[in-house]
Design an enzyme around this catalytic site. Sequence first.
Site, PDB file in Angstrom:
ATOM      1  N   GLU A 153       0.820  -1.200   0.000  1.00  0.00           N
ATOM      2  CA  GLU A 153       0.000   0.000   0.000  1.00  0.00           C
ATOM      3  C   GLU A 153       0.857   1.254   0.000  1.00  0.00           C
ATOM      4  O   GLU A 153       1.997   1.255   0.459  1.00  0.00           O
ATOM      5  CB  GLU A 153      -0.929   0.003   1.224  1.00  0.00           C
ATOM      6  CG  GLU A 153      -1.966  -1.110   1.221  1.00  0.00           C
ATOM      7  CD  GLU A 153      -2.878  -1.024   2.432  1.00  0.00           C
ATOM      8  OE1 GLU A 153      -2.695  -0.089   3.246  1.00  0.00           O
ATOM      9  OE2 GLU A 153      -3.764  -1.884   2.555  1.00  0.00           O
ATOM     10  N   SER A 154       0.281   2.345  -0.508  1.00  0.00           N
ATOM     11  CA  SER A 154       0.990   3.616  -0.531  1.00  0.00           C
ATOM     12  C   SER A 154       1.341   4.056   0.885  1.00  0.00           C
ATOM     13  O   SER A 154       0.506   4.002   1.792  1.00  0.00           O
ATOM     14  CB  SER A 154       0.110   4.676  -1.211  1.00  0.00           C
ATOM     15  OG  SER A 154       0.775   5.917  -1.268  1.00  0.00           O
ATOM     16  N   GLY A 155       2.596   4.470   1.092  1.00  0.00           N
ATOM     17  CA  GLY A 155       3.047   4.941   2.388  1.00  0.00           C
ATOM     18  C   GLY A 155       3.549   3.866   3.320  1.00  0.00           C
ATOM     19  O   GLY A 155       3.908   4.163   4.464  1.00  0.00           O
ATOM     20  N   GLY A 157       6.278   2.133   3.044  1.00  0.00           N
ATOM     21  CA  GLY A 157       7.737   2.158   3.213  1.00  0.00           C
ATOM     22  C   GLY A 157       8.522   1.515   2.088  1.00  0.00           C
ATOM     23  O   GLY A 157       9.691   1.152   2.287  1.00  0.00           O
ATOM     24  N   LYS A 158       7.943   1.394   0.914  1.00  0.00           N
ATOM     25  CA  LYS A 158       8.637   0.756  -0.214  1.00  0.00           C
ATOM     26  C   LYS A 158       9.866   1.562  -0.629  1.00  0.00           C
ATOM     27  O   LYS A 158      10.959   1.015  -0.800  1.00  0.00           O
ATOM     28  CB  LYS A 158       7.680   0.590  -1.404  1.00  0.00           C
ATOM     29  CG  LYS A 158       6.459  -0.251  -1.114  1.00  0.00           C
ATOM     30  CD  LYS A 158       5.598  -0.442  -2.344  1.00  0.00           C
ATOM     31  CE  LYS A 158       4.987   0.862  -2.830  1.00  0.00           C
ATOM     32  NZ  LYS A 158       4.027   1.436  -1.848  1.00  0.00           N
ATOM     33  N   ASP A 176       8.024   3.790  -7.597  1.00  0.00           N
ATOM     34  CA  ASP A 176       6.630   4.208  -7.675  1.00  0.00           C
ATOM     35  C   ASP A 176       5.887   3.612  -8.877  1.00  0.00           C
ATOM     36  O   ASP A 176       4.832   3.008  -8.718  1.00  0.00           O
ATOM     37  CB  ASP A 176       6.520   5.731  -7.708  1.00  0.00           C
ATOM     38  CG  ASP A 176       5.073   6.183  -7.542  1.00  0.00           C
ATOM     39  OD1 ASP A 176       4.435   5.783  -6.539  1.00  0.00           O
ATOM     40  OD2 ASP A 176       4.570   6.907  -8.420  1.00  0.00           O
ATOM     41  N   GLU A 201      11.197   8.909  -4.283  1.00  0.00           N
ATOM     42  CA  GLU A 201      10.386   9.834  -3.505  1.00  0.00           C
ATOM     43  C   GLU A 201      10.365   9.372  -2.051  1.00  0.00           C
ATOM     44  O   GLU A 201       9.831   8.309  -1.736  1.00  0.00           O
ATOM     45  CB  GLU A 201       8.954   9.906  -4.033  1.00  0.00           C
ATOM     46  CG  GLU A 201       8.063  10.838  -3.224  1.00  0.00           C
ATOM     47  CD  GLU A 201       6.598  10.698  -3.565  1.00  0.00           C
ATOM     48  OE1 GLU A 201       5.773  11.282  -2.839  1.00  0.00           O
ATOM     49  OE2 GLU A 201       6.279   9.978  -4.542  1.00  0.00           O
ATOM     50  N   ARG A 242       5.731 -19.440   8.243  1.00  0.00           N
ATOM     51  CA  ARG A 242       6.909 -19.451   9.122  1.00  0.00           C
ATOM     52  C   ARG A 242       7.995 -20.409   8.634  1.00  0.00           C
ATOM     53  O   ARG A 242       9.148 -20.317   9.056  1.00  0.00           O
ATOM     54  CB  ARG A 242       6.495 -19.821  10.545  1.00  0.00           C
ATOM     55  CG  ARG A 242       5.504 -18.840  11.161  1.00  0.00           C
ATOM     56  CD  ARG A 242       5.193 -19.188  12.596  1.00  0.00           C
ATOM     57  NE  ARG A 242       6.385 -19.111  13.447  1.00  0.00           N
ATOM     58  CZ  ARG A 242       6.366 -19.398  14.748  1.00  0.00           C
ATOM     59  NH1 ARG A 242       5.249 -19.800  15.338  1.00  0.00           N
ATOM     60  NH2 ARG A 242       7.483 -19.299  15.460  1.00  0.00           N
TER      61      ARG A 242
END
Length: 309
Positions: A153-155, A157-158, A176, A201, A242
């Site tokens: 998802e946007s934001g 931390g990619k 992006d 960015e 796991r």
Amino acid sequence: MLLVKDLVEEFDLKIWGGNAGLENEIPSFDLSRPGLEIAGYFSHYSSDRVQVLGMKEISFFERVLSDQDREDRAKRLCRKETPCIIVTRSQQPPLELIEACNETNTVLLITEDNTTNFTSRITTYLEKELAPETNMHGVLVDVYGIGVMITGESGIGKSETALELVKNGHRLVADDNVEIKEVNKNVLMGSAPELIQHLLEIRGLGIINVMTLFGAGCILTEKRIMLNVHLENWTDNNTYDRLGLEDKKIKILNSEVTKKVIPIRPGRSLAGIIEVAAMNHRLNQMGHNAAHEFNDRLNEKIKNNGGSQ
């Protein structure tokens, strides 16, 4: 869209006729060698392809065919859907072919290259340029030679994770927006749109130029996508793999790429995890799978304990 004029520029071709057709579109990456057609058999003529005439075709055209047949075959080769005809080895095109190309706006081109080398080069070029393509939101990084597509998802931390990877010596391909081409089955090549090449960015910092900050060795223009690492916020209700026995895939166009879901929580080093994921993916490709080896040991232990009772 690929046009005939693009071929002229890419391969430094000389124009001998049909100049008005330089804007003709090339719809297919397949080539046609119309040897049977020159001999008169047009039942399965792939007229919408780039036509390549080598020494055999030109020799047969000039030495075997009569004047009337040469004119007939030239006109039948040049159809409205034919983008261009390319003659190899700098051979002089027959006059009948030049006239037919001018009449139908079929571009007639000449290359100095021999037929074998040229067909190989142009096939590779056409397959790449006309490959199915799409765009994905994510970051593409080259980690230990493995093209890792980081999604989430946007934001989440990619870009920050990609920055940490670049600081560790890995290479950025795209941030992006990743342009993806399927050059072959399960072969996906990713690159950055020209507008955002070399840029990252970072929220709070803004746009940074990775090549300016870290040097040209930290960027790559194109990379094959081999692994997808999907970042998501840690949820206690979710059950995460796991052992590594799950074989998840993500489908992009008509190809599939191995997918690893990494949950995020404070204290986890995402860059380090992705580095290990890339190295482990390479080991898996070489036939070494730690999860399967552990599972085999566990099953063997259970079997032996059961037999000793």
